[in-house]
Design a protein around this motif. Structure first.
Motif, short mmCIF file in Angstrom:
data_model
loop_
_atom_site.label_atom_id
_atom_site.label_comp_id
_atom_site.label_asym_id
_atom_site.label_seq_id
_atom_site.Cartn_x
_atom_site.Cartn_y
_atom_site.Cartn_z
N ASP A 240 0.81 -1.21 0.00
CA ASP A 240 0.00 0.00 0.00
C ASP A 240 0.85 1.27 0.00
O ASP A 240 0.59 2.18 -0.80
CB ASP A 240 -0.97 0.00 1.19
CG ASP A 240 -2.17 -0.91 0.95
OD1 ASP A 240 -2.18 -1.61 -0.08
OD2 ASP A 240 -3.09 -0.91 1.78
N PRO A 241 1.87 1.40 0.86
CA PRO A 241 2.72 2.60 0.76
C PRO A 241 3.43 2.72 -0.59
O PRO A 241 3.51 3.81 -1.16
CB PRO A 241 3.72 2.41 1.90
CG PRO A 241 3.04 1.53 2.87
CD PRO A 241 2.22 0.58 2.03
N ILE A 242 3.94 1.61 -1.12
CA ILE A 242 4.74 1.66 -2.34
C ILE A 242 3.87 1.96 -3.56
O ILE A 242 4.27 2.72 -4.45
CB ILE A 242 5.51 0.34 -2.53
CG1 ILE A 242 6.60 0.23 -1.45
CG2 ILE A 242 6.13 0.25 -3.92
CD1 ILE A 242 7.28 -1.13 -1.39
N TYR A 243 2.68 1.38 -3.62
CA TYR A 243 1.85 1.55 -4.82
C TYR A 243 0.72 2.56 -4.65
O TYR A 243 0.17 3.04 -5.64
CB TYR A 243 1.28 0.20 -5.26
CG TYR A 243 2.37 -0.78 -5.63
CD1 TYR A 243 3.03 -0.67 -6.85
CD2 TYR A 243 2.75 -1.79 -4.77
CE1 TYR A 243 4.04 -1.56 -7.19
CE2 TYR A 243 3.76 -2.68 -5.10
CZ TYR A 243 4.40 -2.56 -6.31
OH TYR A 243 5.42 -3.42 -6.65
N LYS A 244 0.37 2.88 -3.38
CA LYS A 244 -0.71 3.84 -3.14
C LYS A 244 -0.27 5.09 -2.38
O LYS A 244 -0.98 6.09 -2.37
CB LYS A 244 -1.84 3.16 -2.37
CG LYS A 244 -2.54 2.03 -3.12
CD LYS A 244 -3.69 1.48 -2.28
CE LYS A 244 -4.46 0.40 -3.02
NZ LYS A 244 -5.60 -0.12 -2.21
N GLY A 245 0.86 4.99 -1.68
CA GLY A 245 1.37 6.15 -0.96
C GLY A 245 0.93 6.25 0.48
O GLY A 245 1.18 7.27 1.14
N HIS A 246 0.30 5.20 1.03
CA HIS A 246 -0.16 5.26 2.42
C HIS A 246 -0.42 3.85 2.93
O HIS A 246 -0.61 2.91 2.15
CB HIS A 246 -1.44 6.08 2.53
CG HIS A 246 -2.55 5.56 1.65
ND1 HIS A 246 -3.32 4.46 1.97
CD2 HIS A 246 -3.01 5.98 0.45
CE1 HIS A 246 -4.20 4.22 1.02
NE2 HIS A 246 -4.03 5.13 0.08
N TYR A 247 -0.43 3.71 4.26
CA TYR A 247 -0.82 2.45 4.87
C TYR A 247 -2.33 2.27 4.77
O TYR A 247 -3.08 3.24 4.67
CB TYR A 247 -0.39 2.41 6.34
CG TYR A 247 1.10 2.23 6.56
CD1 TYR A 247 1.75 1.06 6.17
CD2 TYR A 247 1.85 3.23 7.17
CE1 TYR A 247 3.12 0.90 6.39
CE2 TYR A 247 3.22 3.08 7.39
CZ TYR A 247 3.84 1.91 7.00
OH TYR A 247 5.18 1.75 7.20
N VAL A 267 6.68 10.28 1.35
CA VAL A 267 5.60 9.75 0.51
C VAL A 267 5.91 9.96 -0.96
O VAL A 267 5.70 9.08 -1.80
CB VAL A 267 4.25 10.40 0.87
CG1 VAL A 267 3.18 10.04 -0.17
CG2 VAL A 267 3.80 9.99 2.26
N ALA A 268 6.45 11.14 -1.29
CA ALA A 268 6.78 11.44 -2.69
C ALA A 268 7.83 10.50 -3.24
O ALA A 268 7.85 10.20 -4.44
CB ALA A 268 7.26 12.89 -2.80
N ILE A 269 8.71 9.98 -2.37
CA ILE A 269 9.76 9.06 -2.80
C ILE A 269 9.27 7.62 -2.79
O ILE A 269 9.60 6.82 -3.67
CB ILE A 269 11.01 9.22 -1.90
CG1 ILE A 269 11.60 10.62 -2.11
CG2 ILE A 269 12.05 8.16 -2.21
CD1 ILE A 269 12.70 10.96 -1.13
N VAL A 270 8.46 7.28 -1.80
CA VAL A 270 7.98 5.90 -1.64
C VAL A 270 6.94 5.54 -2.70
O VAL A 270 7.01 4.47 -3.33
CB VAL A 270 7.41 5.69 -0.23
CG1 VAL A 270 6.67 4.36 -0.14
CG2 VAL A 270 8.52 5.75 0.82
N GLN A 271 5.96 6.41 -2.90
CA GLN A 271 4.87 6.08 -3.81
C GLN A 271 5.38 5.94 -5.25
O GLN A 271 6.05 6.81 -5.78
CB GLN A 271 3.77 7.14 -3.76
CG GLN A 271 2.54 6.77 -4.57
CD GLN A 271 1.39 7.73 -4.38
OE1 GLN A 271 1.55 8.78 -3.75
NE2 GLN A 271 0.23 7.39 -4.90
#
Length: 342
Positions: A240-247, A267-271
């Motif tokens: 969810d964080p990697i593909y959606k940007g949040h838990y 978030v800008a780097i993870v998503q």
């Protein structure tokens, strides 16, 4: 026409995967430093059921050429293996030390794979990027955080059931580990995309593991919710964080303040920090609420249906049953939920 629908595309990669500590052996050869698995397996008493370690393993350090020949004999056109970082940076990266003997070992392996037409999948951009086009940052990070820091059955052997973290709540540590694994993955991807991807034309991502959780009884809303909660916890805590940007909302509701938070900059780097959805799948489970393990959503898993029939064919270990429809259902769930190439 029917035959065409059963034919795999020409660029389909079929192969095998290994992990360095499980196969290499020669744990002190060519200036390799100790890893956390060396330390873990050499504890007294041993945490390994038969007392074994990776000291010899399958001796792939010396037998890698015959290993590649085995791959060829089985028709493989890809091989995913891991880098033993203590062979590349024996002192953990301090003083920017790089062990050239370790670099040469993996370079020789990669060159031989490419020579015989087998696609290598690893991570080490600068040394191997001219030959490697498929990069994976972490493999099964859930196992690292939960089995290594939650249950303590994997290295480094910390258990939230018996140890307290610096934050005063030992149950927090595995989620801190998970959070930082996501960040380390994302920053590695950021570096690759900014410094290497354009020149090397490779793809980079992360590989997650998940079983397919299906309700023990689909007519029960409670059991349907338990299966979804298991997916949100086991898979979604990383995906969810990697593909959606949040838990996921269910994970936030379950953990509250114990779940670390991403800053807007993070978030800008993870998503979006994965070019594909890497998946390892082993089995399917019939799921219902009632468990105590928060690392899989506090559920109970089994293989027996309400009518007494078994879900699939039992494997040689008790937690595995083969159930092909479950694999298909998981793939469909991933495509619907994350809309990424798998």
């Amino acid at each position: 026409m029917a035959q065409d629908t059963l034919t795999l595309p020409k660029d389909f990669l079929f192969g095998f995967a290994t992990a360095s500590y499980q196969i290499e052996g020669s744990t002190a050869a060519s200036n390799r430093g100790p890893s956390i698995w060396d330390t873990f397996t050499h504890k007294d008493p041993s945490p390994i059921a038969d007392g074994s370690s990776g000291y010899i393993a399958t001796d792939s350090f010396r037998r890698w050429k015959s290993d590649i020949e085995f791959l060829r004999s089985y028709g493989a056109n890809s091989y995913r293996f891991s880098i033993s970082w203590s062979r590349i940076v024996p002192n953990g990266g301090r003083n920017d030390d790089v062990n050239q003997e370790g670099i040469k070992l993996y370079r020789d392996i990669i060159e031989e794979l490419v020579r015989v037409g087998i696609t290598p999948c690893v991570i080490c951009f600068q040394a191997f990027g001219d030959l490697v086009k498929h990069w994976i940052t972490h493999n099964e990070p859930w196992c690292i955080s939960v089995l290594g820091y939650g249950h303590g059955v994997f290295a480094p052997g910390r258990s939230s059931n018996r140890e307290r973290s610096a934050e005063g709540d030992s149950r927090t540590e595995p989620w801190i580990v998970s959070h930082n694994l996501i960040l380390s993955h994302a920053y590695a991807v950021k570096m690759y995309r900014e410094e290497f991807q354009k020149a090397q034309s490779g793809a980079i991502g992360i590989t997650l593991d998940c079983v397919w959780y299906m309700p023990y009884d689909e007519s029960s809303a409670e059991r349907v919710e338990a299966a979804q909660r298991a997916l949100d916890t086991r898979l979604g805590s990383f995906a969810d964080p990697i593909y959606k940007g949040h838990y996921s909302a269910s994970l936030v509701a379950s953990l509250g303040d114990r779940l670390p938070k991403f800053t807007p900059e993070e978030v800008a780097i993870v998503q979006g920090s994965s070019d594909f959805f890497g998946l390892n799948n082993y089995t399917s489970n019939l799921t219902q609420p009632g468990g105590t393990d928060e690392f899989n959503g506090k559920i109970i898993n089994g293989f027996v249906r309400p009518d007494g029939t078994r879900l699939g064919t039992q494997a040689h270990v008790p937690w595995l049953q083969s159930y092909p429809p479950g694999f298909r259902a998981l793939l469909n769930y991933l495509w619907k939920t994350y809309n990424e190439p798998i």
